[in-house]
Design an enzyme around this catalytic site. Structure first.
Site, PDB file in Angstrom:
ATOM      1  N   SER A 105     -26.889   4.082  -6.046  1.00 16.61           N
ATOM      2  CA  SER A 105     -26.854   5.123  -5.034  1.00 16.61           C
ATOM      3  C   SER A 105     -28.199   5.136  -4.318  1.00 16.61           C
ATOM      4  O   SER A 105     -29.243   5.263  -4.956  1.00 16.61           O
ATOM      5  CB  SER A 105     -26.597   6.475  -5.712  1.00 16.61           C
ATOM      6  OG  SER A 105     -26.694   7.511  -4.766  1.00 16.61           O
ATOM      7  N   LYS A 160     -23.830   2.520  -2.588  1.00 17.71           N
ATOM      8  CA  LYS A 160     -23.459   3.852  -2.098  1.00 17.71           C
ATOM      9  C   LYS A 160     -24.621   4.371  -1.273  1.00 17.71           C
ATOM     10  O   LYS A 160     -25.769   4.311  -1.716  1.00 17.71           O
ATOM     11  CB  LYS A 160     -23.177   4.765  -3.288  1.00 17.71           C
ATOM     12  CG  LYS A 160     -23.234   6.262  -3.016  1.00 17.71           C
ATOM     13  CD  LYS A 160     -22.695   7.039  -4.212  1.00 17.71           C
ATOM     14  CE  LYS A 160     -23.410   8.351  -4.397  1.00 17.71           C
ATOM     15  NZ  LYS A 160     -22.917   9.079  -5.599  1.00 17.71           N
ATOM     16  N   LYS A 196     -26.041   7.624   1.319  1.00 18.25           N
ATOM     17  CA  LYS A 196     -25.856   9.029   1.658  1.00 18.25           C
ATOM     18  C   LYS A 196     -25.674   9.150   3.161  1.00 18.25           C
ATOM     19  O   LYS A 196     -26.353   8.461   3.941  1.00 18.25           O
ATOM     20  CB  LYS A 196     -27.079   9.835   1.208  1.00 18.25           C
ATOM     21  CG  LYS A 196     -27.313   9.818  -0.292  1.00 18.25           C
ATOM     22  CD  LYS A 196     -26.252  10.609  -1.044  1.00 18.25           C
ATOM     23  CE  LYS A 196     -26.540  10.663  -2.538  1.00 18.25           C
ATOM     24  NZ  LYS A 196     -25.560  11.483  -3.277  1.00 18.25           N
ATOM     25  N   ASP A 210     -21.568   8.869   0.586  1.00 18.55           N
ATOM     26  CA  ASP A 210     -21.527  10.176  -0.084  1.00 18.55           C
ATOM     27  C   ASP A 210     -22.132  11.217   0.849  1.00 18.55           C
ATOM     28  O   ASP A 210     -23.295  11.107   1.247  1.00 18.55           O
ATOM     29  CB  ASP A 210     -22.322  10.094  -1.398  1.00 18.55           C
ATOM     30  CG  ASP A 210     -22.234  11.373  -2.231  1.00 18.55           C
ATOM     31  OD1 ASP A 210     -21.574  12.337  -1.796  1.00 18.55           O
ATOM     32  OD2 ASP A 210     -22.839  11.398  -3.334  1.00 18.55           O
ATOM     33  N   GLU A 245     -17.252   9.995  -0.470  1.00 13.77           N
ATOM     34  CA  GLU A 245     -17.445  10.939  -1.571  1.00 13.77           C
ATOM     35  C   GLU A 245     -17.796  12.322  -1.033  1.00 13.77           C
ATOM     36  O   GLU A 245     -18.695  12.464  -0.208  1.00 13.77           O
ATOM     37  CB  GLU A 245     -18.564  10.399  -2.474  1.00 13.77           C
ATOM     38  CG  GLU A 245     -18.829  11.237  -3.719  1.00 13.77           C
ATOM     39  CD  GLU A 245     -19.922  10.625  -4.606  1.00 13.77           C
ATOM     40  OE1 GLU A 245     -20.296   9.444  -4.399  1.00 13.77           O
ATOM     41  OE2 GLU A 245     -20.414  11.324  -5.489  1.00 13.77           O
ATOM     42  N   ASP A 277     -16.693  14.736  -6.101  1.00 13.62           N
ATOM     43  CA  ASP A 277     -17.825  14.833  -7.027  1.00 13.62           C
ATOM     44  C   ASP A 277     -18.023  16.321  -7.337  1.00 13.62           C
ATOM     45  O   ASP A 277     -17.426  16.841  -8.301  1.00 13.62           O
ATOM     46  CB  ASP A 277     -19.055  14.181  -6.365  1.00 13.62           C
ATOM     47  CG  ASP A 277     -20.354  14.336  -7.129  1.00 13.62           C
ATOM     48  OD1 ASP A 277     -20.355  15.006  -8.176  1.00 13.62           O
ATOM     49  OD2 ASP A 277     -21.400  13.798  -6.698  1.00 13.62           O
ATOM     50  N   LYS A 307     -19.031  13.111 -13.878  1.00 11.23           N
ATOM     51  CA  LYS A 307     -20.387  13.287 -14.402  1.00 11.23           C
ATOM     52  C   LYS A 307     -20.257  14.164 -15.645  1.00 11.23           C
ATOM     53  O   LYS A 307     -19.723  15.274 -15.556  1.00 11.23           O
ATOM     54  CB  LYS A 307     -21.303  13.987 -13.385  1.00 11.23           C
ATOM     55  CG  LYS A 307     -21.653  13.150 -12.167  1.00 11.23           C
ATOM     56  CD  LYS A 307     -22.705  13.829 -11.305  1.00 11.23           C
ATOM     57  CE  LYS A 307     -22.909  13.036 -10.015  1.00 11.23           C
ATOM     58  NZ  LYS A 307     -23.860  13.708  -9.100  1.00 11.23           N
ATOM     59  N   GLY A 331     -24.160   9.936 -11.321  1.00 10.32           N
ATOM     60  CA  GLY A 331     -25.472  10.102 -11.953  1.00 10.32           C
ATOM     61  C   GLY A 331     -26.168  11.369 -11.519  1.00 10.32           C
ATOM     62  O   GLY A 331     -25.845  11.971 -10.489  1.00 10.32           O
TER      63      GLY A 331
HETATM   64  O1  LIG Z   1     -28.627   7.612  -9.182  1.00  9.39           O
HETATM   65  C1  LIG Z   1     -28.145   8.675  -9.600  1.00  9.39           C
HETATM   66  O2  LIG Z   1     -28.375   9.121 -10.734  1.00  9.39           O
HETATM   67  C2  LIG Z   1     -27.197   9.446  -8.711  1.00  9.39           C
HETATM   68  C3  LIG Z   1     -27.741   9.692  -7.363  1.00  9.39           C
HETATM   69  C4  LIG Z   1     -26.852  10.595  -6.535  1.00  9.39           C
HETATM   70  O3  LIG Z   1     -26.036  10.057  -5.831  1.00  9.39           O
HETATM   71  C5  LIG Z   1     -27.111  12.017  -6.511  1.00  9.39           C
HETATM   72  C6  LIG Z   1     -28.405  12.425  -6.704  1.00  9.39           C
HETATM   73  C7  LIG Z   1     -28.767  13.741  -6.609  1.00  9.39           C
HETATM   74  C8  LIG Z   1     -27.799  14.680  -6.330  1.00  9.39           C
HETATM   75  C9  LIG Z   1     -26.479  14.299  -6.154  1.00  9.39           C
HETATM   76  C10 LIG Z   1     -26.116  12.967  -6.268  1.00  9.39           C
HETATM   77  C11 LIG Z   1     -24.662  12.649  -6.114  1.00  9.39           C
HETATM   78  O4  LIG Z   1     -24.094  11.841  -6.881  1.00  9.39           O
HETATM   79  O5  LIG Z   1     -24.041  13.229  -5.255  1.00  9.39           O
HETATM   80 MG   LIG Z   2     -22.066  12.610  -5.072  1.00  5.58          MG
END
Ligand SMILES: O=C(O)CCC(=O)c1ccccc1C(=O)O
Ligand SMILES: [Mg+2]
Length: 369
Positions: free
Chosen positions: A136, A162, A164, A189, A214, A239, A263, A291
């Site tokens: 991510s 992935k 953002k 995401d 996402e 999520d 998660k 994560g």
């Molecule tokens: O690398 C990771 O642990 C997940 C990173 C990630 O996408 C995330 C990080 C912080 C808050 C929300 C998210 C998410 O999964 O939406």
């Molecule tokens: Mg997410």
């Protein structure tokens, strides 16, 4: 089994690089480590992963401390349990606070696995010996930096990317990535940054062959996601909206998602995560493991969970070195050619590095009966 002692560590570690989403930027992580001891002296480890700010979900580092100190640890200390699944039931009268609950439930699972002489993966029914991993990537200051970062992680072997997105950093951003990497498994995401008012914009994402989008809409919604899914071809993955098995069932029945990000912390622990996995398998809904910028203990749990058979899509559980100069476990979680080998050692499969843990601990308290 019953717990006789719990040591609560408040830990702080600096991240190698900041991580930015539509919710904000994180540069360091405060988190909780729990060391639980049962009457036989077996030690189990758990991690509390809630962020300092209530922007991803309502829970925070401090609400977790409050819940653990005032409710969860006192409830669990001295309570006889035959199986870790009972923790979820014992905590049922305490509303929500899934991340706080998951932190101590994980320690109970670790103790249970050791009592059974099995790895955590084996004791939960995991079957995959190695797991495919994705990464991510947060919002970057420039598109050039984003493309370079993606290229670097692809070179390291990560199997899916992935990124953002948020309003104003979406269609053209994805177009740029697709032009640079036409065939890479790619997903976006949004962390709840859109509403149905943006439906025409979200439809445009269909041209980029994304694996999924996402959590485009509100964190507590299934209904609008179902409406959106009717209008877009790209599968929706939820999520934030999925905080329990019941949420997963409702979202899927409503047509609000075709993929689920599981998660452990968001759903209140490993037991509920497994139930969601099993339910989704029955409904032919693929799942993957999300994560929370975990340190080693949480990361180890993610690896074990992902060994379950319906984790058929690469997750966000990257190597320890993704975020940390030094993790609090040995060996650290490593990624080889896009795969993590699921450890077979009993319990978590990794040892907690007490020197590292002490180094990053800012406060420590002991609870016992
Ligand atoms: O690398 C990771 O642990 C997940 C990173 C990630 O996408 C995330 C990080 C912080 C808050 C929300 C998210 C998410 O999964 O939406
Ligand atoms: Mg997410």
């Amino acid at each position: 089994m019953k717990l006789l002692e719990v040591i609560l560590y408040e830990v702080e570690m600096n991240m190698k690089t900041p991580f930015t989403t539509s919710l904000g930027t994180m540069q360091n992580k405060k988190f909780i480590v729990l060391e639980a001891k049962d009457e036989a002296g077996t030690i189990g480890w758990g991690e509390g992963v809630a962020f300092e700010e209530p922007s991803y979900t309502e829970e925070t580092f401090k609400t977790s401390l409050h819940m653990l100190e005032d409710f969860l640890i006192p409830t669990l200390l001295g309570t006889e349990m035959a199986h870790p699944d009972e923790v979820y039931e014992i905590f049922r009268p305490i509303r929500r606070n899934q991340m706080a609950k998951a932190s101590i439930e994980g320690a109970v699972w670790d103790i249970y696995a050791q009592q059974q002489n099995k790895s955590l993966a084996e004791v939960i029914g995991g079957t995959q010996q190695k797991i495919e991993v994705g990464i991510s990537i947060g919002l970057q200051p420039t598109e050039e930096q984003l493309i370079a970062t993606i290229g670097r992680f692809l070179d390291e072997g990560y199997k899916r990317i992935k990124v953002k997105i948020k309003p104003g950093k979406d269609i053209e951003l994805i177009r740029t990535i697709r032009n640079a990497f036409p065939n890479v498994p790619l997903m976006a995401d949004a962390n709840s940054s859109y509403t149905l008012n943006e439906i025409e914009l979200l439809k445009q994402l269909d041209e980029f062959n994304l694996m999924m989008i996402e959590q485009p809409l509100a964190n507590d919604d299934f209904v609008d996601h179902a409406t959106l899914q009717k209008h877009i071809k790209t599968p929706i993955c939820l999520d934030e909206s999925i905080t329990s098995l019941n949420d997963a069932r409702k979202a899927i029945e409503a047509g609000g998602c075709r993929v689920v990000n599981i998660k452990i912390a968001r759903v209140g622990g490993i037991s509920e995560a497994k139930r969601i996995h099993d339910y989704c398998a029955e409904k032919n809904i693929p799942v993957w493991c999300g994560g929370m910028l975990e340190a080693g203990i949480g990361r180890a749990q993610n690896v074990a969970l992902t060994s379950l058979g319906n984790f058929t899509m690469p997750g966000d559980t990257a190597a320890s070195s993704r975020y940390w100069d030094e993790d609090i476990i040995t060996p650290e979680v490593t990624v080889d050619n896009g795969y993590i080998t699921v450890p077979q050692a009993i319990g978590l499969g990794y040892q907690v590095n007490r020197n590292a843990l002490e180094k990053y601990t800012i406060k420590k308290r002991i609870f016992s009966i």
